[in-house]
Design an enzyme around this catalytic site. Structure first.
Site, short mmCIF file in Angstrom:
data_model
loop_
_atom_site.label_atom_id
_atom_site.label_comp_id
_atom_site.label_asym_id
_atom_site.label_seq_id
_atom_site.Cartn_x
_atom_site.Cartn_y
_atom_site.Cartn_z
N LYS A 1 49.54 -26.10 13.07
CA LYS A 1 48.73 -26.40 14.26
C LYS A 1 48.95 -27.83 14.70
O LYS A 1 48.85 -28.15 15.88
CB LYS A 1 47.24 -26.29 13.91
CG LYS A 1 46.78 -24.96 13.50
CD LYS A 1 45.26 -25.06 13.30
CE LYS A 1 44.79 -23.97 12.40
NZ LYS A 1 44.15 -24.50 11.18
N LYS B 1 50.63 -34.79 3.63
CA LYS B 1 49.77 -35.34 4.69
C LYS B 1 49.45 -36.81 4.50
O LYS B 1 49.22 -37.53 5.46
CB LYS B 1 48.48 -34.52 4.82
CG LYS B 1 48.77 -33.14 5.43
CD LYS B 1 47.54 -32.42 5.90
CE LYS B 1 47.97 -31.13 6.61
NZ LYS B 1 46.87 -30.24 6.93
N LYS C 1 57.01 -25.30 7.81
CA LYS C 1 56.12 -24.19 8.17
C LYS C 1 55.51 -24.40 9.56
O LYS C 1 55.33 -25.54 10.00
CB LYS C 1 55.01 -23.99 7.13
CG LYS C 1 53.87 -24.95 7.21
CD LYS C 1 52.62 -24.41 6.49
CE LYS C 1 51.48 -25.39 6.71
NZ LYS C 1 50.16 -24.87 6.52
N1 AQP Z 1 53.01 -21.04 8.86
C1 AQP Z 1 52.14 -20.25 8.24
N2 AQP Z 1 52.52 -19.02 7.84
C2 AQP Z 1 51.63 -18.18 7.23
N3 AQP Z 1 50.34 -18.52 6.98
C3 AQP Z 1 49.91 -19.74 7.38
N4 AQP Z 1 48.72 -20.37 7.31
C4 AQP Z 1 48.82 -21.59 7.86
N5 AQP Z 1 50.06 -21.80 8.31
C5 AQP Z 1 50.78 -20.67 8.02
C6 AQP Z 1 47.52 -19.76 6.73
O1 AQP Z 1 46.50 -19.75 7.73
C7 AQP Z 1 45.22 -19.87 7.12
C8 AQP Z 1 44.38 -20.87 7.85
O2 AQP Z 1 44.95 -22.14 7.75
P1 AQP Z 1 44.02 -23.42 7.94
O3 AQP Z 1 43.40 -23.40 9.26
O4 AQP Z 1 43.07 -23.55 6.84
O5 AQP Z 1 44.95 -24.65 7.85
P2 AQP Z 1 46.40 -24.92 7.48
O6 AQP Z 1 46.93 -24.11 6.38
O7 AQP Z 1 46.43 -26.37 7.22
O8 AQP Z 1 47.08 -24.50 8.84
P3 AQP Z 1 48.15 -25.29 9.64
O9 AQP Z 1 48.47 -24.47 10.80
O10 AQP Z 1 49.27 -25.68 8.79
O11 AQP Z 1 47.36 -26.54 10.15
P4 AQP Z 1 47.70 -28.08 10.00
O12 AQP Z 1 48.87 -28.34 10.86
O13 AQP Z 1 46.44 -28.73 10.50
O14 AQP Z 1 47.97 -28.32 8.55
C9 AQP Z 1 45.47 -20.22 5.65
O15 AQP Z 1 45.25 -19.06 4.87
C10 AQP Z 1 46.92 -20.61 5.61
O16 AQP Z 1 47.51 -20.28 4.38
#
Ligand code: AQP
Length: 328
Positions: free
Chosen positions: A197, A112, A194
């Site tokens: 969001k 990031k 992966k």
């Molecule tokens: N692609 C994924 N597959 C399985 N699990 C996932 N998680 C995130 N992406 C995947 C799990 O979702 C939970 C919540 O995530 P978060 O909101 O804390 O943020 P994150 O992991 O940063 O989610 P994103 O979607 O990847 O957001 P951005 O794009 O903002 O970085 C966690 O338990 C995570 O493991």
């Protein structure tokens, strides 16, 4: 003995099927046999700048989604992180026991910040706040997606370090709970990254609140390969393997059963049926969400959750401060 479960999701919009399969689905299952604490981690959301109005709405969106997927506030504690001051307080204390070297090795920070020297300090310190979230509730189990493995390891390392200095019962040492299938759902437009969001292309993910037509479009356009065989092989066929993982998670069939079912069929037919399985599963969630999000009970649930969470957090903070020697 009943175990304490803790986890959280950031209120950053676009909660997708990766978040659902990796985390939320586990949250609901774990409620039956454990004492669960589920948080909307808004302090984590501001590690990258957010519009205040949008953030406030997103907090309520995620709270409503929690309940729409089956988290029951009568059994589990559901609350917003910044409503409980102990998270930030414990994060500061832990920051004094974490090493800059170990934080520099966190792959999420590296991805990031991309070496940018004006990356916010919060982005760097995020895993320590996550450690505080977990340790504040004496959590035994932390259900998360695979992408959080490194942060869970760091939480354990810091907790063990503090325990070695101040006594073994200062912190409970938590364990990550990862699923075998669905723990890492990949992007539909690039199955080597992966599902996320914040990815620019909305068709890279399936959000839980997407309408049926959008879900169909994202699946039909998903990147696969040219050899035409439906087979689970994450190295050689990442696109099809990802779709098989999603299919099996939503249909309840194992990966092998899904593979056998579509053996010899074309990608188009498989994608069409996958879209059906996914829309069938998400429609009731979307309906429940719309109702809960409108309901006045939502704010009451969060207020009650914050009070219950705060009672546990204050107890832990008293113990930690006593051990470290803080306060009067
Ligand atoms: N692609 C994924 N597959 C399985 N699990 C996932 N998680 C995130 N992406 C995947 C799990 O979702 C939970 C919540 O995530 P978060 O909101 O804390 O943020 P994150 O992991 O940063 O989610 P994103 O979607 O990847 O957001 P951005 O794009 O903002 O970085 C966690 O338990 C995570 O493991």
């Amino acid at each position: 003995m009943t175990k304490r479960v803790f986890s959280g999701v950031q209120p950053t919009g676009n909660i997708h099927i990766g978040n659902y399969l990796g985390a939320l689905q586990q949250f609901t299952r774990l409620q039956d046999e454990n004492e669960c604490v589920y948080c909307i981690v808004d302090l984590h959301a501001i590690t990258l700048p957010k519009d205040p109005k949008e953030l406030k709405e997103n907090i309520l969106d995620v709270a409503a989604l929690y309940m729409a997927v089956g988290i029951d506030p009568a059994r589990s504690v559901v609350f917003v992180q910044s409503d409980v001051p102990g998270h930030a307080e414990l994060a500061w204390a832990l920051m004094c026991y974490a090493y800059t070297g170990e934080l520099s090795r966190m792959t999420q920070f590296k991805d990031k910040s991309r070496g940018n020297e004006s990356a916010p300090m919060g982005l760097f310190a995020y895993p320590i706040l996550m450690a505080a979230d977990i340790l504040l509730y004496d959590s035994d189990i932390v259900p998360v997606g695979n992408d959080q493995k490194q942060h869970i390891e760091l939480t354990r390392d810091i907790a063990i370090r503090v325990n070695n200095k101040y006594g073994d019962d200062t912190f409970v040492i938590p364990e990550g709970r990862f699923l075998k299938e669905g723990a890492r759902v990949m992007a539909l437009d690039d199955p080597t990254a992966k599902m996320s969001k914040s990815a620019e292309n909305p068709l890279s993910r399936i959000s839980l609140l997407d309408d049926d037509a959008t879900i169909r479009k994202a699946i039909m356009r998903s990147v696969t390969d040219s050899d035409g065989e439906i087979r689970f092989d994450p190295e050689g066929k990442p696109g099809i393997s990802n779709l098989l993982t999603i299919y099996s998670a939503f249909s309840g069939l194992s990966q092998a059963e899904a593979e056998a079912r579509y053996k010899g069929q074309g990608y188009g037919a498989f994608k069409k049926e996958l879209a059906e399985v996914v829309t069938d599963a998400l429609t009731p969630i979307r309906r429940a969400y719309t109702e809960i999000r409108r309901s006045e009970a939502l704010l009451r649930v969060l207020k009650d959750g914050a009070e219950r969470a705060n009672a546990v957090a204050e107890r832990t903070m008293r113990r930690v401060k006593e051990r470290i020697g803080l306060g009067t």
